[in-house]
Design an enzyme around this catalytic site. Structure first.
Site, PDB file in Angstrom:
ATOM      1  CE  LYS A  64      -0.822   0.528   5.001  1.00 47.39           C
ATOM      2  NZ  LYS A  64      -0.240   1.877   5.133  1.00 47.39           N
ATOM      3  CG  ASP A  65       3.247   2.375   2.843  1.00 46.49           C
ATOM      4  OD1 ASP A  65       2.195   3.048   2.835  1.00 46.49           O
ATOM      5  OD2 ASP A  65       3.710   1.842   3.879  1.00 46.49           O
ATOM      6  NE  ARG A 103      -7.952   3.563   2.609  1.00 46.79           N
ATOM      7  CZ  ARG A 103      -7.980   2.798   3.690  1.00 46.79           C
ATOM      8  NH1 ARG A 103      -9.107   2.250   4.086  1.00 46.79           N
ATOM      9  NH2 ARG A 103      -6.900   2.601   4.410  1.00 46.79           N
ATOM     10  NE  ARG A 104      -6.748   3.707   7.452  1.00 45.41           N
ATOM     11  CZ  ARG A 104      -5.535   3.332   7.820  1.00 45.41           C
ATOM     12  NH1 ARG A 104      -4.617   4.257   8.098  1.00 45.41           N
ATOM     13  NH2 ARG A 104      -5.208   2.060   7.902  1.00 45.41           N
ATOM     14  NE  ARG A 146       3.444  11.091   7.067  1.00 45.86           N
ATOM     15  CZ  ARG A 146       4.657  11.369   6.609  1.00 45.86           C
ATOM     16  NH1 ARG A 146       5.002  12.618   6.360  1.00 45.86           N
ATOM     17  NH2 ARG A 146       5.523  10.405   6.391  1.00 45.86           N
ATOM     18  NE  ARG A 202       0.029   6.628  11.957  1.00 51.03           N
ATOM     19  CZ  ARG A 202      -0.323   6.399  10.707  1.00 51.03           C
ATOM     20  NH1 ARG A 202      -1.576   6.151  10.414  1.00 51.03           N
ATOM     21  NH2 ARG A 202       0.570   6.401   9.747  1.00 51.03           N
ATOM     22  CB  CYS A 204       0.186   8.898  -1.685  1.00 55.11           C
ATOM     23  SG  CYS A 204       0.985  10.471  -2.040  1.00 55.11           S
TER      24      CYS A 204
END
Length: 316
Positions: A92-93, A138-139, A156, A162, A263
């Site tokens: 995903k990165d 996206r989130r 981030r 987090r 991204c």
């Protein structure tokens, strides 16, 4: 994956990885799988940590400072220079379009693709006008669809960072990938509370089904990248390849590529192999009204499936 033994390399193979706790966990997981597949000893693989720009710069959105290439460009340089033999990535990165000099030779079996809502049992349980931390467009787009009154703030850093911000009351909730939590050895009790180092007591971590929140392209998949024409390393790594994971991620990445996404794109997609068929579900927030699409077809043509779903999203 086969477990037949093959000759150990004459020198340790150098596995390149980012230095974050999750990246290192995935690197060790890959090294263990490779040793098991070939019957090698512990010293057959050396893990080489490469500091990336994405790890150094934590106070700005990725889209503002170079996109997902910030996770890969230093590893690319190390591969090109022959300092490492292969690199391990969270798929995903990995940016949508990669240099022709490299190829993903294998992917490990995909883990849980779902996100977890951290801090509440459901979005409806959050207070009015909740503050939700995420760096993912996206989130953020899907959160705003579920809670239009929410305010999104940039979040981030690694998982521990987090969770510390959430525990300090900087936000009401955040979202984390279930696979990442599992790979970092966090566990979730039957009552939905998260357990692990640095986790405040009673913190809820509830899985969000794809029907509620579609995952990121490539989420929970670990890819192993090599130089395109490295005929020595490619066969070694292909022994690890989980075919269905590779097919599904190829379909998702083809969709994102056809949408011109990266991204900064609020696009979610999830492909599954169901018997001889592959189903690809996607949602795009590139227009004023969210666009959804779903197609099922034979699994042998993942790029075609991704492009077909992208076309449906574009026409609305």
């Amino acid at each position: 994956m086969s477990n037949s033994s093959t000759s150990a390399p004459s020198r340790p193979l150098r596995l390149g990885t980012r230095g974050s706790p999750l990246a290192l966990a995935q690197a060790h997981m890959t090294a263990a799988a490779l040793r098991a597949a070939h019957g090698w000893s512990e010293d057959a693989i050396e893990i080489v940590t490469v500091k990336t720009s994405g790890d150094r710069i934590q106070d700005r959105p990725l889209a503002d400072i170079g996109g997902k290439a910030l996770w890969t460009k230093e590893l690319d340089r190390a591969l090109t220079a022959g300092e490492i033999d292969f690199a391990v990535h969270s798929m995903k990165d990995v940016e949508t379009i990669r240099p022709d000099a490299f190829r993903i030779a294998a992917m490990l079996p995909r883990a849980d693709v779902r996100d977890r809502l951290i801090g509440a049992e459901t979005f409806d349980d959050l207070p009015a006008h909740p503050l939700i931390g995420t760096s993912s467009p996206r989130r953020a787009a899907q959160v705003k669809r579920l809670r239009p009154d929410a305010t999104i703030t940039l979040f981030r850093g690694n998982v521990a960072t987090r969770l510390a911000k959430l525990a300090a009351g900087e936000v009401h909730a955040t979202l984390l990938a279930a696979a990442g939590l599992e790979r970092l050895k966090f566990t979730v009790r039957a009552n939905g509370t998260l357990v692990g180092e640095g986790v405040p007591p009673g913190l809820l971590a509830v899985r969000l089904e794809p029907e509620v929140m579609l995952p990121a392209v490539g989420q929970a998949a670990v890819g192993i990248e090599v130089r395109e024409r490295d005929d020595r390393i490619v066969p070694i790594l292909e022994k690890l390849n989980h075919v269905n994971t590779h097919l599904c991620v190829r379909a998702e990445r083809a969709l994102l590529r056809a949408m011109g996404g990266g991204c900064a794109s609020p696009i979610a997609a999830y492909a599954e192999v169901l018997g001889h068929q592959m189903r690809l579900r996607a949602i795009s927030f590139l227009t004023a009204s969210p666009q959804r699409a779903e197609v099922k077809q034979p699994a042998q043509s993942p790029e075609q499936l991704g492009e077909q779903v992208a076309m449906l999203l574009k026409v609305g």
